[in-house]
Design an enzyme around this catalytic site. Sequence first.
Site, PDB file in Angstrom:
ATOM      1  N   GLY A  66       5.810 -42.316  11.319  1.00 40.81           N
ATOM      2  CA  GLY A  66       4.544 -42.596  10.684  1.00 40.81           C
ATOM      3  C   GLY A  66       3.500 -41.501  10.764  1.00 40.81           C
ATOM      4  O   GLY A  66       3.741 -40.394  11.238  1.00 40.81           O
ATOM      5  N   GLU A  67       2.304 -41.860  10.287  1.00 40.75           N
ATOM      6  CA  GLU A  67       1.153 -40.960  10.278  1.00 40.75           C
ATOM      7  C   GLU A  67      -0.070 -41.730  10.769  1.00 40.75           C
ATOM      8  O   GLU A  67      -0.216 -42.927  10.503  1.00 40.75           O
ATOM      9  CB  GLU A  67       0.862 -40.434   8.858  1.00 40.75           C
ATOM     10  CG  GLU A  67       2.027 -39.771   8.172  1.00 40.75           C
ATOM     11  CD  GLU A  67       2.898 -40.776   7.425  1.00 40.75           C
ATOM     12  OE1 GLU A  67       2.409 -41.885   7.106  1.00 40.75           O
ATOM     13  OE2 GLU A  67       4.059 -40.451   7.180  1.00 40.75           O
ATOM     14  N   GLY A 123      12.383 -32.479  11.821  1.00 37.08           N
ATOM     15  CA  GLY A 123      12.675 -31.459  12.814  1.00 37.08           C
ATOM     16  C   GLY A 123      13.927 -31.777  13.596  1.00 37.08           C
ATOM     17  O   GLY A 123      14.530 -32.846  13.443  1.00 37.08           O
ATOM     18  N   ASP A 131       5.670 -46.803   1.788  1.00 30.99           N
ATOM     19  CA  ASP A 131       5.015 -47.880   2.541  1.00 30.99           C
ATOM     20  C   ASP A 131       3.785 -47.293   3.225  1.00 30.99           C
ATOM     21  O   ASP A 131       3.884 -46.664   4.281  1.00 30.99           O
ATOM     22  CB  ASP A 131       5.994 -48.454   3.569  1.00 30.99           C
ATOM     23  CG  ASP A 131       5.383 -49.586   4.402  1.00 30.99           C
ATOM     24  OD1 ASP A 131       4.195 -49.886   4.221  1.00 30.99           O
ATOM     25  OD2 ASP A 131       6.106 -50.155   5.234  1.00 30.99           O
ATOM     26  N   HIS A 132       2.618 -47.483   2.600  1.00 29.70           N
ATOM     27  CA  HIS A 132       1.366 -46.920   3.117  1.00 29.70           C
ATOM     28  C   HIS A 132       0.292 -47.994   3.201  1.00 29.70           C
ATOM     29  O   HIS A 132       0.319 -48.975   2.449  1.00 29.70           O
ATOM     30  CB  HIS A 132       0.868 -45.801   2.188  1.00 29.70           C
ATOM     31  CG  HIS A 132       1.351 -44.445   2.565  1.00 29.70           C
ATOM     32  ND1 HIS A 132       0.510 -43.380   2.765  1.00 29.70           N
ATOM     33  CD2 HIS A 132       2.601 -43.971   2.782  1.00 29.70           C
ATOM     34  CE1 HIS A 132       1.205 -42.306   3.090  1.00 29.70           C
ATOM     35  NE2 HIS A 132       2.484 -42.644   3.103  1.00 29.70           N
TER      36      HIS A 132
END
Length: 318
Positions: free
Chosen positions: A105-106, A173, A37-38
């Site tokens: 997200g990014e 992480g 999903d982008h």
Amino acid sequence: MPGFGYFLSCEEHGPADLVEQARMAEQAGFESLWISDHYHPWNGQQGQSPFVWSVIGALSQAVSLPVETAVTCPLLRTHPAVIAQAAATSAVQLDGRFRLGVGTGEALNEHILGTVWPEAPVRLEMLEEALQIIRRLLTGEQISHHGKHYTVENARLYTVPDEPVPIDVSAFGPQAAEVAARVGDGLITMAPDEAVVERFRRGGGGGKPVYGGLKVCWGTDEREAVRTAHRLWATEQLPGELPQVLPTPTHFEQASELVTEERVARAVRCGDDPDAHVEALSAFVDAGFDGVYVNQIGADQQGFFDFYRTKVLPRLRD
């Protein structure tokens, strides 16, 4: 035995090609689908980025496989109340065969509305609040919410599935793994990292499922396959938090100039050696994963599916 699924890459392929790949995946014996999903691809060479929810609607009519977003960010670009409606409709269309994969997200995708890109701890906090909203709306009840990050007033979803939509949380992480254990129905991660899985289990993940994904580049010329993987996905080898903070595909292209073909060759299974592909997927099995999703890099999708149907999936299941 873990299940083996196929990972549809919206960054590399348009909607019609993604639907056709889903059909080929089902015919080849893959048991489920992930779909990215982008808003942007990672770089210009990838060259695509269709709206995932439209593609999921098409998938619901083309295949009988379960589908999961890997992953949706319900924080900034799309309000969690809207994601709840999209997830509910997808679950209805797929007759319950839908899981919502979410993450923090990014900047690449989420900064486009001009909002501030928060630090990772703040995004984790936002994710927890967003999931509260999504889960409440998925019940079909009218809700209002006045929280630290989001406001929802008098919202109700009228088209909802009979059963709750499972929500899996992406984590790489230790802190994210603990959040995933606390608020998720499962864990998504992109490396066979036993330490992350163990942190998830100890943090409350217990018997919840753990899903992993990886990219490969099948091809009869291994050197050419490495070049293809490097051209399209050198971005995957960028270190640390860099992939979360770079804002445009051009910035990823610039950073990827530091990634060598040799580094990609060490990280991505390239070529047509069945042993190498079986080994790559088996690493996830050995680390205790419940499902593994594999994506073929590049244009030769039919060759990949034939190879996995005849030489890889049977061995994994044996």
